[in-house]
Design an enzyme around this catalytic site. Structure first.
Site, PDB file in Angstrom:
ATOM      1  N   ASP A 177      13.335  14.478   6.874  1.00 25.07           N
ATOM      2  CA  ASP A 177      14.145  15.623   6.456  1.00 25.07           C
ATOM      3  C   ASP A 177      14.175  16.630   7.594  1.00 25.07           C
ATOM      4  O   ASP A 177      13.328  16.611   8.483  1.00 25.07           O
ATOM      5  CB  ASP A 177      13.576  16.279   5.186  1.00 25.07           C
ATOM      6  CG  ASP A 177      14.472  17.415   4.692  1.00 25.07           C
ATOM      7  OD1 ASP A 177      15.706  17.323   4.843  1.00 25.07           O
ATOM      8  OD2 ASP A 177      13.935  18.418   4.186  1.00 25.07           O
ATOM      9  N   SER A 178      15.145  17.537   7.514  1.00 23.55           N
ATOM     10  CA  SER A 178      15.211  18.607   8.507  1.00 23.55           C
ATOM     11  C   SER A 178      14.091  19.622   8.289  1.00 23.55           C
ATOM     12  O   SER A 178      13.814  20.420   9.172  1.00 23.55           O
ATOM     13  CB  SER A 178      16.564  19.303   8.392  1.00 23.55           C
ATOM     14  OG  SER A 178      16.767  19.707   7.051  1.00 23.55           O
ATOM     15  N   GLY A 206      22.103  22.129   8.214  1.00 24.33           N
ATOM     16  CA  GLY A 206      23.330  22.284   7.427  1.00 24.33           C
ATOM     17  C   GLY A 206      24.361  23.215   8.022  1.00 24.33           C
ATOM     18  O   GLY A 206      25.529  23.177   7.655  1.00 24.33           O
ATOM     19  N   CYS A 248      17.374  13.899   3.923  1.00 23.40           N
ATOM     20  CA  CYS A 248      18.254  15.036   4.225  1.00 23.40           C
ATOM     21  C   CYS A 248      19.714  14.636   3.950  1.00 23.40           C
ATOM     22  O   CYS A 248      20.237  13.702   4.566  1.00 23.40           O
ATOM     23  CB  CYS A 248      18.075  15.404   5.692  1.00 23.40           C
ATOM     24  SG  CYS A 248      19.108  16.761   6.233  1.00 23.40           S
ATOM     25  N   GLU A 288      13.246  27.668   1.384  1.00 16.32           N
ATOM     26  CA  GLU A 288      12.278  27.341   2.444  1.00 16.32           C
ATOM     27  C   GLU A 288      11.284  28.502   2.625  1.00 16.32           C
ATOM     28  O   GLU A 288      10.131  28.299   2.937  1.00 16.32           O
ATOM     29  CB  GLU A 288      13.031  27.032   3.741  1.00 16.32           C
ATOM     30  CG  GLU A 288      12.200  26.388   4.835  1.00 16.32           C
ATOM     31  CD  GLU A 288      12.103  24.841   4.769  1.00 16.32           C
ATOM     32  OE1 GLU A 288      11.334  24.317   5.564  1.00 16.32           O
ATOM     33  OE2 GLU A 288      12.772  24.174   3.952  1.00 16.32           O
ATOM     34  N   CYS A 303      21.432  18.320  -1.884  1.00 14.68           N
ATOM     35  CA  CYS A 303      20.589  18.863  -0.806  1.00 14.68           C
ATOM     36  C   CYS A 303      19.125  18.652  -1.193  1.00 14.68           C
ATOM     37  O   CYS A 303      18.766  18.825  -2.367  1.00 14.68           O
ATOM     38  CB  CYS A 303      20.896  20.351  -0.651  1.00 14.68           C
ATOM     39  SG  CYS A 303      19.826  21.201   0.508  1.00 14.68           S
ATOM     40  N   THR A 304      18.315  18.310  -0.199  1.00 16.38           N
ATOM     41  CA  THR A 304      16.885  18.055  -0.459  1.00 16.38           C
ATOM     42  C   THR A 304      16.186  19.178  -1.206  1.00 16.38           C
ATOM     43  O   THR A 304      15.277  18.933  -1.992  1.00 16.38           O
ATOM     44  CB  THR A 304      16.108  17.932   0.876  1.00 16.38           C
ATOM     45  OG1 THR A 304      16.562  18.955   1.757  1.00 16.38           O
ATOM     46  CG2 THR A 304      16.221  16.578   1.477  1.00 16.38           C
ATOM     47  N   HIS A 305      16.590  20.404  -0.890  1.00 13.59           N
ATOM     48  CA  HIS A 305      15.853  21.558  -1.430  1.00 13.59           C
ATOM     49  C   HIS A 305      16.230  21.897  -2.875  1.00 13.59           C
ATOM     50  O   HIS A 305      15.517  22.616  -3.549  1.00 13.59           O
ATOM     51  CB  HIS A 305      16.127  22.787  -0.569  1.00 13.59           C
ATOM     52  CG  HIS A 305      15.556  22.700   0.810  1.00 13.59           C
ATOM     53  ND1 HIS A 305      15.863  21.690   1.686  1.00 13.59           N
ATOM     54  CD2 HIS A 305      14.668  23.502   1.456  1.00 13.59           C
ATOM     55  CE1 HIS A 305      15.216  21.878   2.814  1.00 13.59           C
ATOM     56  NE2 HIS A 305      14.481  22.966   2.705  1.00 13.59           N
TER      57      HIS A 305
HETATM   58  N1  DGL Z   1      17.790  18.934   4.329  1.00 16.32           N
HETATM   59  C1  DGL Z   1      19.080  19.565   4.262  1.00 16.32           C
HETATM   60  C2  DGL Z   1      19.973  18.789   3.283  1.00 16.32           C
HETATM   61  O1  DGL Z   1      19.495  18.053   2.426  1.00 16.32           O
HETATM   62  C3  DGL Z   1      18.979  21.004   3.862  1.00 16.32           C
HETATM   63  C4  DGL Z   1      18.321  21.878   4.897  1.00 16.32           C
HETATM   64  C5  DGL Z   1      19.114  22.016   6.175  1.00 16.32           C
HETATM   65  O2  DGL Z   1      20.187  22.652   6.185  1.00 16.32           O
HETATM   66  O3  DGL Z   1      18.635  21.522   7.179  1.00 16.32           O
HETATM   67  O4  DGL Z   1      21.176  18.897   3.367  1.00 16.32           O
END
Ligand code: DGL
Length: 262
Positions: A7-8, A40, A70, A154, A182-184
């Site tokens: 993930d990012s 993103g 991600c 975050e 989105c992961t979050h």
């Molecule tokens: N991990 C990114 C996603 O799932 C969200 C966080 C980012 O913008 O890096 O799109």
């Protein structure tokens, strides 16, 4: 050989937690490219570069199967990775994303008017719309970039979350389901469920991704049999930040996270 999860940032820990809960016996290696978060809001070129650098690192750590948790990296880079990068760089490695399992889940749930919230890059790619329509051509899809959510999640800042989400969701008209792309966003699924009418389904990746991986491994014994089963765990980031540890700690209490560079 391990299952790599990329993930990012640390949001992908939500996905990792559901994978581990469902499939605890495997060895996992988590990598969050926190140094370059958020992906993103970056250009496709940057997102591709950071994703490839991160995958090379995971491959060097003996990951045989890599899940790109991600959504942004999946949207921008997965096709190139599967068609070009992996066949040339590491043909023994499999890389999977999160968008296809999510649209499959939506179609299984027989939704017809879908809202999607995600980062700006994911929305600009229209990947959810494209993939949903491939499986169900008459489906109606409304996509919305919600860029303010990731920084707040975050940083563990939930003070104005209700108002912000309500504001964002007011852009949708008559949806029967909302994809959290989105992961979050699994961390804010309860806010969405609270704000939306009860009959609107909220499709949250943490709730089915473990099952989807389990199905995949059943169908691919040639990969499954190569995976280590010592329940080992490695969690790495490219930059430590005290704030985001609160998120990590909430998901995995007393987690040891290592900083790595590549
Ligand atoms: N991990 C990114 C996603 O799932 C969200 C966080 C980012 O913008 O890096 O799109």
């Amino acid at each position: 050989m391990k299952i790599g999860v990329f993930d990012s940032g640390l949001g992908g820990l939500v996905i990792t937690k559901s994978l581990i809960e469902r499939l605890p016996e495997y060895d996992y290696f988590y990598l969050g490219d926190t140094k370059h978060l958020p992906y993103g809001e970056k250009t496709s070129g940057r997102i591709l570069k950071y994703t490839l650098d991160s995958l090379k690192y995971l491959i060097s750590q003996n990951c045989k199967l890599i899940i790109i948790a991600c959504n942004t990296a999946t949207s921008i880079a997965l096709r190139y990775i599967q068609q070009k990068f992996i066949p040339e760089y590491a043909p023994h490695v499999k890389v999977l994303g999160v968008v296809i399992p999510t649209v499959e889940k939506a179609v299984e749930d027989e939704v017809s008017k879908v809202g999607v919230i995600a980062t700006s890059a994911t929305i600009k790619s229209h990947i959810y719309q494209t993939e949903l329509k491939k499986l169900s051509p008459h489906i109606k899809v409304q996509e919305l970039a919600t860029p303010q959510l990731v920084p707040l999640i975050e940083n563990n800042n939930y003070e104005y979350m209700d108002n912000l989400i309500e504001d964002y969701l007011s852009a949708f008209s008559e949806i029967d389901s909302l994809i959290l792309g989105c992961t979050h966003y699994p961390l804010i699924k309860n806010y969405c469920r609270h704000i939306l009418p009860q009959k609107t389904k909220v499709i949250s990746q943490d709730e089915f991704i473990g099952e989807k991986l389990q199905d995949y491994l059943k169908k691919h014994p040639e990969i499954e049999e190569k995976l280590g089963k010592d329940s080992s765990r490695n969690f790495c980031v490219t930059q430590k930040s005290p704030q985001s540890y609160k998120v990590a700690d909430y998901l995995f209490p007393n987690l040891t996270i290592k900083e790595v560079s590549y």
